[in-house]
Design a protein around this motif. Structure first.
Motif, PDB file in Angstrom:
ATOM      1  N   LYS A  47       7.377  -0.614 -10.356  1.00 47.71           N
ATOM      2  CA  LYS A  47       7.176   0.617  -9.608  1.00 47.71           C
ATOM      3  C   LYS A  47       7.347   1.831 -10.517  1.00 47.71           C
ATOM      4  CE  LYS A  47       8.145   1.320  -5.373  1.00 47.71           C
ATOM      5  NZ  LYS A  47       8.747   1.532  -4.034  1.00 47.71           N
ATOM      6  N   ALA A  48       6.507   2.851 -10.286  1.00 49.31           N
ATOM      7  CA  ALA A  48       6.658   4.148 -10.926  1.00 49.31           C
ATOM      8  C   ALA A  48       7.177   5.135  -9.884  1.00 49.31           C
ATOM      9  CB  ALA A  48       5.329   4.621 -11.494  1.00 49.31           C
ATOM     10  N   SER A  58       0.227   6.058 -14.160  1.00 44.78           N
ATOM     11  CA  SER A  58       0.592   5.220 -13.026  1.00 44.78           C
ATOM     12  C   SER A  58      -0.601   5.101 -12.082  1.00 44.78           C
ATOM     13  CB  SER A  58       1.790   5.815 -12.280  1.00 44.78           C
ATOM     14  OG  SER A  58       1.466   7.082 -11.725  1.00 44.78           O
ATOM     15  N   TYR A  59      -0.510   4.157 -11.142  1.00 43.30           N
ATOM     16  CA  TYR A  59      -1.610   3.902 -10.218  1.00 43.30           C
ATOM     17  C   TYR A  59      -1.065   3.845  -8.796  1.00 43.30           C
ATOM     18  CZ  TYR A  59      -3.728   2.358 -14.593  1.00 43.30           C
ATOM     19  OH  TYR A  59      -4.180   2.288 -15.892  1.00 43.30           O
ATOM     20  N   LEU A  60      -1.847   4.349  -7.848  1.00 42.30           N
ATOM     21  CA  LEU A  60      -1.467   4.329  -6.444  1.00 42.30           C
ATOM     22  C   LEU A  60      -2.182   3.177  -5.747  1.00 42.30           C
ATOM     23  CD1 LEU A  60      -0.077   5.578  -3.967  1.00 42.30           C
ATOM     24  CD2 LEU A  60      -2.068   7.092  -3.727  1.00 42.30           C
ATOM     25  N   VAL A  91       0.849  -1.177   0.000  1.00 44.12           N
ATOM     26  CA  VAL A  91       0.000   0.000   0.000  1.00 44.12           C
ATOM     27  C   VAL A  91       0.892   1.237   0.000  1.00 44.12           C
ATOM     28  CG1 VAL A  91      -1.685   1.316   1.331  1.00 44.12           C
ATOM     29  CG2 VAL A  91      -1.900  -1.175   1.168  1.00 44.12           C
ATOM     30  N   GLY A  92       0.567   2.182  -0.887  1.00 45.24           N
ATOM     31  CA  GLY A  92       1.383   3.385  -1.028  1.00 45.24           C
ATOM     32  C   GLY A  92       2.331   3.334  -2.203  1.00 45.24           C
ATOM     33  N   ASP A  93       2.502   2.160  -2.811  1.00 46.28           N
ATOM     34  CA  ASP A  93       3.347   2.051  -4.004  1.00 46.28           C
ATOM     35  C   ASP A  93       2.645   2.666  -5.214  1.00 46.28           C
ATOM     36  OD1 ASP A  93       5.364   0.685  -2.724  1.00 46.28           O
ATOM     37  OD2 ASP A  93       4.793  -1.297  -3.459  1.00 46.28           O
ATOM     38  N   TYR A  94       3.401   3.394  -6.018  1.00 51.90           N
ATOM     39  CA  TYR A  94       2.932   3.782  -7.347  1.00 51.90           C
ATOM     40  C   TYR A  94       3.406   2.703  -8.319  1.00 51.90           C
ATOM     41  CZ  TYR A  94       1.559   8.482  -5.857  1.00 51.90           C
ATOM     42  OH  TYR A  94       0.938   9.544  -5.244  1.00 51.90           O
TER      43      TYR A  94
END
Length: 445
Positions: free
Chosen positions: A228-229, A196-198, A175-178
């Motif tokens: 990861k972005a 990108s997505y959160l 949780v919190g990764d882009y």
């Protein structure tokens, strides 16, 4: 009426006894293997490290009779190994208020600045240990469904984007990764979609991830790789916005250091490793036993024998995951002798219960939480190198570690290191893929 806790609550104190208690596994055994070999932590400079490796013999050696023609002259063959630096960063940001109000133990359990700085270094080590189990692409997992644009949740599988396992697909996503999606089958790992997505949630059963910023795009396809972005990108997402880059089959141009699955490989993941083609030079191939099935003691010895025959490798380090260690322990159960002070209550476990290394022929088997399921790698650690252009440190190029955020009572700092990993002899190592194991769904925080 008697005084009770409700009436006396304002007078009672809160007894704060302990400091912050760590809840996150900070072990990084694979990274430790490279960093604890002082002779193989090598200083580097310039745009790359380059040195020759011997890849074939002189073919002009044979027995001949009296007055017969001598063998046709041959020659030794060499190839140039090139190791380029990879740049890894971490960044923190704190408000002036939290820095000031956490300066001493009376105001906080720990200073916010120290907690964030020390925590980030641990987080970078965790990140680097994970990518060391990869092949230079930093893949988190793979998509296992085709979104129709109406859902913010997607099914995932294949942690690290390797193998065929469907279990625990979201184990490396937090949780919190882009995140972003790239096409595994394209020649350049092209971006799939536009943004990108959160990540707002990962399911406890290991099967799904949820996006907090809207539904997933319909362009995303089954088996796309999730990486990861750097942050939020609303449109025009590029490969440079992720930590995945370079061409399919080569490590040239990638952003992350090379990992064990690339260093110990037979072209499954990397064809051209650090400028040397495994298709051209068979000596640059590692021995890989794929779709292994049930693990056996003979299988392990066979792999050790092969790397001795091919590359003269002296395997001294076995790296694997918890699932494969249990499969190995099961092989030894019939030969185990139970002992104890009271034989009516024998101890049926091994040193693995105390999280100590078990061995195969005295070779330590190091267990790592980031290892792919059903995978075991045997290496000659003397032939593994970590090249260091700049050891990890907080950037102070302008004389300050803390930098003021423009127009705010906030400060930021960033940590950086420039390094990469290589091997001097690929055929001195082996890898076993597809070992049949019992997997447990556990998320890697």
């Amino acid at each position: 009426m008697p005084q009770d806790l409700s009436g006396f609550d304002a007078v009672l104190k809160i007894d704060y006894e302990k400091t912050i208690q760590e809840q996150i596994n900070q072990k990084t055994p694979l990274l430790d293997m490279f960093q604890k070999q002082d002779a193989h932590e090598l200083d580097a400079t310039g745009k790359q490290v380059q040195y020759p490796v011997h890849v074939s013999r002189n073919s002009g050696a044979m027995s001949r009779g009296e007055d017969e023609n001598l063998p046709t002259a041959g020659k030794q063959a060499y190839a140039e190994l090139q190791v380029k630096p990879k740049y890894t960063y971490g960044r923190i940001q704190l408000t002036g208020q939290v820095i000031k109000q956490s300066l001493n133990s009376k105001g906080a359990f720990t200073r916010a600045m120290k907690a964030e700085m020390d925590g980030l270094i641990n987080d970078l080590s965790n990140y680097r240990n994970r990518i060391l189990w990869g092949y230079g692409k930093a893949v988190l997992c793979a998509a296992n469904s085709n979104p129709d644009g109406s859902s913010a949740t997607i099914t995932v599988d294949r942690p690290l984007g390797v193998g065929v396992q469907a279990t625990n697909g979201n184990r490396y996503v937090n949780v919190g990764d882009y995140i972003a999606f790239v096409q595994a089958a394209s020649s350049d790992y092209a971006i799939r979609g536009t943004k990108s997505y959160l990540v707002s949630a990962v399911s406890a059963d290991g099967t799904t991830i949820t996006n907090s910023t809207g539904n997933f795009e319909t362009a995303i396809a089954d088996n796309d790789l999730i990486v990861k972005a750097y942050g939020a990108v609303a449109s025009g997402l590029a490969v440079s916005d992720t930590d995945c880059g370079g061409s399919n089959g080569t490590d040239v141009g990638t952003r992350v250091p090379m990992g064990l699955l690339g260093l110990v490989d037979d072209t499954t993941y990397i064809t051209t490793l650090q400028n040397i083609s495994r298709s051209t030079y068979s000596q640059w191939l590692s021995y890989v036993l794929s779709s292994a099935g049930s693990l056996s003691l003979d299988m392990l010895q066979r792999c050790i024998d092969v790397v001795d025959i091919k590359g003269g490798g002296g395997v001294d380090y076995l790296a694997t995951g918890h699932d494969t260690r249990r499969a190995y322990l099961a092989l030894l159960e019939a030969n185990r002798r139970y002992m104890g002070g009271d034989l009516r209550t024998p101890d049926g476990a091994t040193v693995a219960a105390k999280l100590k290394d078990i061995t195969y022929g005295t070779i330590p088997m190091k267990v790592c939480k980031h290892a792919p399921a059903g995978t075991l790698v045997g290496v000659d650690s003397s032939l593994m190198n970590r090249w260091v252009w700049s050891e990890g440190h907080w950037d102070d190029t302008d004389g300050n570690i803390l930098h003021r955020v423009s127009n705010k009572d906030s400060f930021e700092a960033f940590y950086k290191l420039y390094d990469n990993f290589s091997t001097d002899r690929c055929n001195a190592h082996f890898r076993i893929d597809g070992i049949t194991t019992t997997q447990i769904v556990v998320h890697n925080d």
